[in-house]
Design an enzyme around this catalytic site. Structure first.
Site, PDB file in Angstrom:
ATOM      1  N   LEU A  81      17.079 -14.028  15.108  1.00 38.52           N
ATOM      2  CA  LEU A  81      16.433 -14.061  16.423  1.00 38.52           C
ATOM      3  C   LEU A  81      15.134 -14.855  16.477  1.00 38.52           C
ATOM      4  CD1 LEU A  81      17.121 -10.396  17.610  1.00 38.52           C
ATOM      5  CD2 LEU A  81      18.386 -12.491  18.135  1.00 38.52           C
ATOM      6  N   LYS A  82      14.672 -15.367  15.345  1.00 39.63           N
ATOM      7  CA  LYS A  82      13.419 -16.129  15.359  1.00 39.63           C
ATOM      8  C   LYS A  82      13.720 -17.632  15.391  1.00 39.63           C
ATOM      9  CE  LYS A  82      10.339 -12.901  15.290  1.00 39.63           C
ATOM     10  NZ  LYS A  82      10.611 -11.800  14.455  1.00 39.63           N
ATOM     11  N   LEU A  83      12.779 -18.384  15.969  1.00 42.14           N
ATOM     12  CA  LEU A  83      12.896 -19.842  15.914  1.00 42.14           C
ATOM     13  C   LEU A  83      12.703 -20.274  14.463  1.00 42.14           C
ATOM     14  CD1 LEU A  83      13.165 -22.401  17.719  1.00 42.14           C
ATOM     15  CD2 LEU A  83      10.678 -22.544  17.679  1.00 42.14           C
ATOM     16  N   HIS A 100      26.285 -18.567  18.796  1.00 42.44           N
ATOM     17  CA  HIS A 100      25.722 -18.035  20.035  1.00 42.44           C
ATOM     18  C   HIS A 100      26.879 -17.424  20.832  1.00 42.44           C
ATOM     19  CE1 HIS A 100      22.859 -17.798  23.339  1.00 42.44           C
ATOM     20  NE2 HIS A 100      23.834 -18.189  24.139  1.00 42.44           N
TER      21      HIS A 100
HETATM   22  C1  GRF Z   1      26.138 -12.193  17.862  1.00 42.54           C
HETATM   23  O1  GRF Z   1      26.604 -12.015  19.162  1.00 42.54           O
HETATM   24  C2  GRF Z   1      25.714 -13.632  17.657  1.00 42.54           C
HETATM   25  O2  GRF Z   1      26.468 -14.539  18.413  1.00 42.54           O
HETATM   26  C3  GRF Z   1      24.313 -13.612  18.164  1.00 42.54           C
HETATM   27  O3  GRF Z   1      23.801 -12.360  17.772  1.00 42.54           O
HETATM   28  C4  GRF Z   1      24.858 -11.432  17.592  1.00 42.54           C
HETATM   29  C5  GRF Z   1      24.748 -10.935  16.189  1.00 42.54           C
HETATM   30  O4  GRF Z   1      25.578  -9.914  15.867  1.00 42.54           O
HETATM   31  N1  GRF Z   1      23.602 -14.784  17.766  1.00 42.54           N
HETATM   32  P1  GRF Z   1      25.708  -9.440  14.368  1.00 42.54           P
HETATM   33  O5  GRF Z   1      24.316  -9.101  13.828  1.00 42.54           O
HETATM   34  O6  GRF Z   1      26.343 -10.538  13.580  1.00 42.54           O
HETATM   35  O7  GRF Z   1      26.555  -8.202  14.425  1.00 42.54           O
END
Ligand code: GRF
Length: 210
Positions: A81-83, A100
């Site tokens: 979640l980080k850049l 994504h």
């Molecule tokens: C997934 O939907 C992925 O596309 C997004 O974050 C979610 C991560 O899920 N980037 P997980 O941690 O792999 O279960």
């Protein structure tokens, strides 16, 4: 052997799909996180995969240094979640991909993650969603698209239900992209996946029956 490192901030189900698919074609050498509580770390530990918790996810030189000894061919951002700092992107020189949960370039960018993505898709009235795997650039959710898999949006979908169905195909799409990268030695685009509309017998995908 093609050496893959995975960055994950959350539960790590996409990481799990890579661990399960690893073997002859590629190996997951390290799992890295900005979040010491990430479930992804437990998944890694269960498979004796080394883990790294970044002291500061903005410290590019430190990240590059901590990964150096793993001699990675590819970094996969799987729910990270980080850049990623520009010097880390540069160090991997296009050998970094992200998954994504929507069809980029729509429904991406800063703040578009998790359930918010699926809420935005539903609010838009789009009939189709689905995951995108793309090369990581210096902006969120930009960079060359390598693969997408359409998932129909059903009339009765909640955001959570759509998220569940998209995630199910993420777990197939991401290993397919990594295997193709391993075969080619670098990330390569895959043929568009259209099976979601055809494979009515795939239990992970519920099609509108008309
Ligand atoms: C997934 O939907 C992925 O596309 C997004 O974050 C979610 C991560 O899920 N980037 P997980 O941690 O792999 O279960």
């Amino acid at each position: 052997m093609y050496r893959v490192g995975v960055f994950a901030s959350g539960s790590g189900t996409n990481l799990q799909s890579l661990i399960d698919a690893a073997g002859r074609e590629f190996t997951v050498c390290v799992v890295a996180t900005d979040n010491p509580a990430a479930g992804a770390l437990q998944r890694a530990a269960a498979h004796n995969i080394p883990t790294i918790s970044f002291a500061d996810p903005r410290d590019g030189p430190d990240i590059v240094r901590s990964l150096a000894k793993f001699e990675l061919d590819l970094v996969v951002l799987a729910g990270y979640l980080k850049l990623v700092p520009a010097d880390v992107v540069a160090a991997f020189n296009r050998g970094m991909i992200n998954i994504h949960p929507a069809l980029l370039p729509a429904f991406g960018g800063k703040g578009m993650y998790g359930i918010k993505v699926h809420e935005a898709v539903l609010a838009s009235g789009c009939a189709v969603s689905g995951p995108t795997v793309h090369v990581v650039g210096e902006e969120y959710d930009r960079g060359r698209i390598l693969a997408q898999w359409p998932v129909p949006v059903l009339p009765a979908d909640s955001a959570a239900e759509l998220q569940r169905r998209v995630l199910a195909v993420e777990h197939q799409l991401l290993p397919a992209v990594v295997k193709a990268a391993a075969a080619a030695g670098t990330p390569v685009p895959l043929e568009p996946r259209t099976e979601a509309f055809a494979a009515a017998d795939d239990p992970s995908i519920e099609l509108r029956k008309e």
